[in-house]
Structures are given as C-alpha cells and as structure tokens.
Design a protein around this motif. Structure first.
Motif, PDB file in Angstrom:
ATOM      1  N   THR A   1       0.677  -1.760  -0.182  1.00  0.00           N
ATOM      2  CA  THR A   1       0.189  -0.139   0.314  1.00  0.00           C
ATOM      3  C   THR A   1       1.043   0.965  -0.084  1.00  0.00           C
ATOM      4  OG1 THR A   1      -1.467  -1.002   0.988  1.00  0.00           O
ATOM      5  CG2 THR A   1      -1.777   1.116   0.752  1.00  0.00           C
ATOM      6  N   VAL A   2       1.974   1.154   1.067  1.00  0.00           N
ATOM      7  CA  VAL A   2       2.487   2.545   0.508  1.00  0.00           C
ATOM      8  C   VAL A   2       3.308   3.100  -0.417  1.00  0.00           C
ATOM      9  CG1 VAL A   2       4.987   3.079   2.244  1.00  0.00           C
ATOM     10  CG2 VAL A   2       3.317   2.707   3.638  1.00  0.00           C
ATOM     11  N   ARG A   3       3.667   1.535  -0.863  1.00  0.00           N
ATOM     12  CA  ARG A   3       4.597   1.913  -2.491  1.00  0.00           C
ATOM     13  C   ARG A   3       3.732   2.428  -3.342  1.00  0.00           C
ATOM     14  NH1 ARG A   3       4.720  -4.286  -4.488  1.00  0.00           N
ATOM     15  NH2 ARG A   3       3.008  -3.433  -5.376  1.00  0.00           N
ATOM     16  N   ASP A   4       2.028   1.956  -3.669  1.00  0.00           N
ATOM     17  CA  ASP A   4       1.757   2.238  -4.615  1.00  0.00           C
ATOM     18  C   ASP A   4       0.728   2.959  -4.427  1.00  0.00           C
ATOM     19  OD1 ASP A   4       2.051  -0.045  -5.566  1.00  0.00           O
ATOM     20  OD2 ASP A   4       0.126  -1.686  -4.558  1.00  0.00           O
ATOM     21  N   LEU A   5       0.348   3.862  -2.858  1.00  0.00           N
ATOM     22  CA  LEU A   5      -0.720   5.145  -3.361  1.00  0.00           C
ATOM     23  C   LEU A   5       0.027   6.285  -3.677  1.00  0.00           C
ATOM     24  CD1 LEU A   5      -1.971   4.589   0.627  1.00  0.00           C
ATOM     25  CD2 LEU A   5      -3.029   4.641  -1.771  1.00  0.00           C
TER      26      LEU A   5
END
Length: 576
Positions: free
Chosen positions: A291-295
């Motif tokens: 999530t942290v990578r894609d957001l």
C-alpha cells in the motif's frame, strides 16, 4: 479585523482568484469522462462484472434485482445500487444504444455527483471566515465568494489530475459510485453548516447509498468520518441535533433493501456476510508495504499538497475546510490497514479528500513553489503525450524496434490499421496542449488555478490520446469477444439439446464476459456433461490441470494476446 483573519496561513491577492471560465471547467470535465467510456468492449475484470450484473437483472428479473449476480454466480462484493442504475438504463435506452453502451450511462451520473459535490462542498467551506486569507494592509484581498470559487475550481481540477482514478472512473463497477457517495457525504456535511435540514438528508442519502453500493467496506469509513465531523470543537457540534435525522434517513433506505433481501436468498446473503467479514483482517506488514508503495503514484499530485495543507492549517485543524476532508481521508487510510489485500478499489476513497485538502494548500504556497508545480506539469505531461505518440508510431511503423517488439509481445496476432479520423483528432488535442503551454509561457497568469488547469488538462489530453490511438489494440488485448464467439461456435457444434455447461476455475470477469457477449451462463451443477475449464498453458504442459486424462477435449482457445491463460471445453462422464 478579526483574529480569524489575522492568523490564517493563506496569503492571496484578488488577482490570484481571477475567475476560471465555466466553459473551460465544463468542457474539460466532459472531455475527461466521455473519452474512453463508450465505443469499446468491456475490460476483463470489474468493468465486465458490473455490466454482467446489470444484464442478469434485466434478463432474469425477479430476485436478481435484489441480489446482484453474474448468471448463477452470487456477486456479493457489490450491493444492488449500481445494478439497479445500469439495468434501468439498459431497459430504457438499450433498444437504441445497445446494452453495453446503455449500461455505462450511470457512470455519467456518478461523475456528475462526484464533481458537483466536490465543487459545491469546497465552495461552501472555502467561503467561511476560518478559511479566508490574511487581509492585506492596503486592501486588495479577494472577496470570500471569489476565494471560495477559486478553491472549488482548484479542488475539482486536482481531482481530475489524480493519476490513479483515471481508468477506474470509466469502468462499470462500484468504484466510481462509491467515490460519488463519499463526495456527496462531504457536500452534505458542508451543507449542514448553513442549511441543516437539507444537509442532514443529503448526508443520510450518501451514507445509505454507500452501503447499498459496497456494503460495510464502502460505507464504514464514510460513516465514521461523518460521525467524527460532529466533534465538540468543530463547527458542526452546534448542529448535532440534526444527526438523528441523518441516522433515520440512512436506516430507512438501507432497511428498505435489507429486509426483503434477507428474507430471500440465504445463499446470496451468506456470501454477502462472508465477503464483508473476510475483507477485514489484522494488519499485515506485506500488505502495508504494498500500500505504501502504490499509494504515492495513485494519488499523485494531490497527496503532497494534502499533507502540506494539514501542516499549514494545523492551528485550524477543527475548521470545516480541514476537518471534514481530513476525517474522510483518515478513515479511508485506516481502513486500508485493516483490509485483506487492499487494492485501487479502496485507494480511490482517498482521492476526493486529498483533492479538497490539496486545494487549501495552494493559498499558502510561495509564488516560486507554485511556478515550480506549473513547470513540472508542463514537462511531465508533454512527455506523456510524446510517449503516447511514440508508442503509436512503434505499433504501426515498427520504429523504434525495441518498443515495437515489446508491444508485439503484448498484442500477439493483432493487425494494426490506422484510423485517420482518430489520428486527426489526436493531432488537434496535441496542438491544444501545445497552445495551453504557450499561453502559460507568454501570459504569466497570476490566477492560482493555472497549475491545476495544466495538470488536469495534461492528464486528460494524455488519456484522450491513449483512447484515440491505442483503444483498438487495448480492446484486442483485454476483450474476450473473439474467444467468446469461438466458444459459442464450439458449443453450437458439440452441445446436445438440454445439456448444461459447468464452469471449472473460471474467474468472475471471464464468466461476466461470456454472459455479455454471447449470453452464456455457466452452471454449478456437478452433473453437467460439458465443462468449461480455465487453466494455464504451463499446467496443461506439466499435466497438472484437472481432467488432464479421462475427458474428451472438444475445443481449446483463449485470448491470443494472453500467453498464459487457456480455456478448454470438455465432455466428461456424469460420474466424475
């Protein structure tokens, strides 16, 4: 001079709030949503599933209006609301437009609710005293109305500039609808400040619609944010006596569906409860990392501006223009932590609050920072437009060779042909972007919305070019139309009267596509003599696929652009 005006972090002159022509805002919004919405096949995932639930309701009638289904498959991930909207449009306009086109008409409604709610909600909170810029020593600050309008324009343009929502807003799925209800909830909260009755009713409708669209996964973060909006230190605390009206409207609308639905199909309701419960889990480090990578790319360019707004307005945290959007963003983000494998279907619930917060960061920025953002938009989207053209050249003329080979691997068997009408329109769009860049270079506009116009226009122009130049190739790569036709022909040849076809490991998107294109419904009856199996070429090669032996293969096929996915039509004994 009030203390509110003296301590605000916003610094702005009247010239910075120069009015953006309404035709520009309307034209850009229409170009954004209309491009890529029609005149294409359903894509293989949620886009096809949404259409299939509408078609099932229309063709089967009865209880399929209460419980969304893809043929005989209970599709409990969705509530019935988008199915109702799409099926009604198909019933009204399908004979003239076709079911696929008619089923996409509700997307225009979801988009209108989203953009209208973001604009009016931001305008209502932006013209309040808490949000006003610092009064200048010799005058020249904007009026509250002009300031609120500028912020509303900026919020809407930032939403249109959000990279991650672009494709999703054009799909016939719950995703654009849930974003619309979140935006309507934001507007309802803002409206309660001056017109509590209409605001409370609007908020209740939004909360109920969110539940009817995506169950607790869609409604819970919005409901919690709405509840927290009535914080004792917030402006809505004085309107708390209207909260029961909101609760009543929400409950009545939800129960109007839930009571008859729960009395019917235990199979569907059981699936619905299971999906809602299993969607939540304890935080997972791997899911959090993804999530942290894609957001950041999904929410670009609004998330840095949203964080900056919270910091710059930290002394006014409970003011409506920060607190409402911050609550929506906080609970949407918190849900991502407790969801089982969150995807962009959940990421989208951060788009609206980040766009609103981002708009309120703009009056706090130095002129040099704003100019830097302008130049970034010019360079970034000039590059994306050039890339779209370069890919088109590689597709049709084989140059550059490496890019051409990469495209060929993704579109195996595709024979490109040039549409000169699409080419001409794409050229006009490119020239329009060039004219906008020249306007920015020569005019040096002082209006604060200039950067957001560049970002929204650049992303929209890129999307239109991709639709015009790439849509035939994308349709070829992602559509099951040809495969469905081949399977239908094989069934016409091999199926005996009255025989059913059972699906084996067939995904919901694939089931939906077969239903849409050739009205093929796969059964769950284990005694069906015909089996449609979805597997991979690797499993067939290694002998790991079901029915590797003991069944007669009548047909084998798939999308030619997919190098792994394979379908087999098998005839098996009833005893197996």
């Amino acid at each position: 001079m009030s203390p509110i005006t003296r301590s605000t972090p916003a610094r702005l002159t009247a010239s910075a709030t120069a009015k953006l022509p309404r035709l520009v805002l309307l034209g850009l919004s229409l170009a954004y949503i209309l491009a890529g919405l029609f005149m294409r096949d359903p894509w293989k995932t949620d886009d096809a599933v949404g259409l299939a639930t509408m078609i099932t309701a229309l063709r089967e009638g009865g209880t399929t209006w209460l419980w969304p289904q893809v043929g005989q498959l209970a599709y409990a991930e969705e509530g019935p609301l988008i199915t109702w909207a799409g099926a009604i449009c198909m019933q009204l306009f399908g004979p003239w437009l076709g079911d696929i086109t008619a089923g996409r008409l509700p997307n225009l409604l979801w988009f209108a609710i989203t953009t209208g709610s973001v604009w009016y909600g931001t305008y209502l909170v932006g013209r309040r005293a808490e949000a006003q810029p610092l009064a200048l020593p010799f005058g020249g600050e904007p009026s509250s109305r002009d300031y609120g309008r500028m912020l509303a324009d900026a919020a809407l343009l930032l939403l249109l500039a959000t990279v991650g929502i672009l494709q999703r807003t054009h799909e016939t799925s719950v995703v654009p609808a849930i974003m619309a209800w979140q935006a309507l909830a934001f507007y309802g909260l803002a409206r309660m400040l001056d017109r509590p009755t209409s605001g409370a009713i609007t908020l209740g409708v939004a909360l109920a619609a969110a539940f009817l669209t995506r169950g607790w996964v869609g409604a819970l973060p919005i409901m919690l944010a709405a509840l927290v909006a009535f914080h004792p230190r917030g402006a809505l605390w004085a309107r708390r006596q209207w909260l029961p009206l909101t609760v009543g409207v929400t409950a009545v609308l939800i129960l109007a569906w839930w009571i008859p639905a729960s009395q019917g199909s235990e199979y569907w309701i059981s699936n619905w409860k299971t999906w809602n419960l299993s969607s939540f889990s304890w935080p997972s480090l791997s899911d959090f990392g993804r999530t942290v990578r894609d957001l950041p790319w999904y929410l670009w360019p609004t998330w840095p501006l949203a964080l900056l707004a919270v910091w710059r307005w930290r002394e006014w945290l409970y003011a409506p223009h920060i607190w409402f959007a911050l609550g929506l963003a906080a609970f949407a983000a918190l849900e991502l932590v407790f969801l089982e494998e969150p995807t962009d279907a959940e990421f989208i619930m951060l788009a609206v609050p980040c766009a609103v917060l981002g708009a309120f960061s703009l009056p706090t920025l130095r002129r040099g920072v704003v100019n830097t953002l302008d130049w970034f938009a010019v360079m970034c989207f000039s590059l994306t437009l050039a890339t779209a053209w370069l890919g088109w050249v590689a597709l049709h003329f084989g140059w550059p060779a490496q890019i051409s080979r990469n495209i060929a691997r993704q579109t195996t068997g595709y024979e490109p042909s040039i549409s000169w009408v699409a080419f001409a329109i794409a050229l006009v769009i490119t020239l329009a972007w060039a004219a906008l860049v020249v306007w920015r270079l020569r005019s040096h506009p002082s209006a604060l919305w200039r950067g957001t116009v560049l970002s929204a226009s650049g992303l929209t122009a890129t999307w239109i070019l991709l639709v015009l130049l790439w849509q035939p190739a994308v349709d070829y790569a992602r559509s099951y139309r040809d495969m469905s036709a081949e399977l239908n022909a094989a069934l016409a040849q091999h199926r005996k009267p009255g025989e059913c076809v059972r699906g084996l490991s067939v995904g919901s998107g694939q089931r939906a596509s077969l239903l849409i294109f050739d009205n093929l419904t796969l059964s769950y009856d284990s005694k069906c003599p015909l089996v449609l199996q979805q597997t991979t070429r690797e499993r067939l090669r290694d002998g790991n696929a079901a029915y590797s032996d003991g069944a007669t293969e009548l047909w084998r096929g798939g999308r030619r652009a997919d190098r792994h996915e394979t379908f087999r039509l098998l005839r098996v004994n009833h005893s197996r």
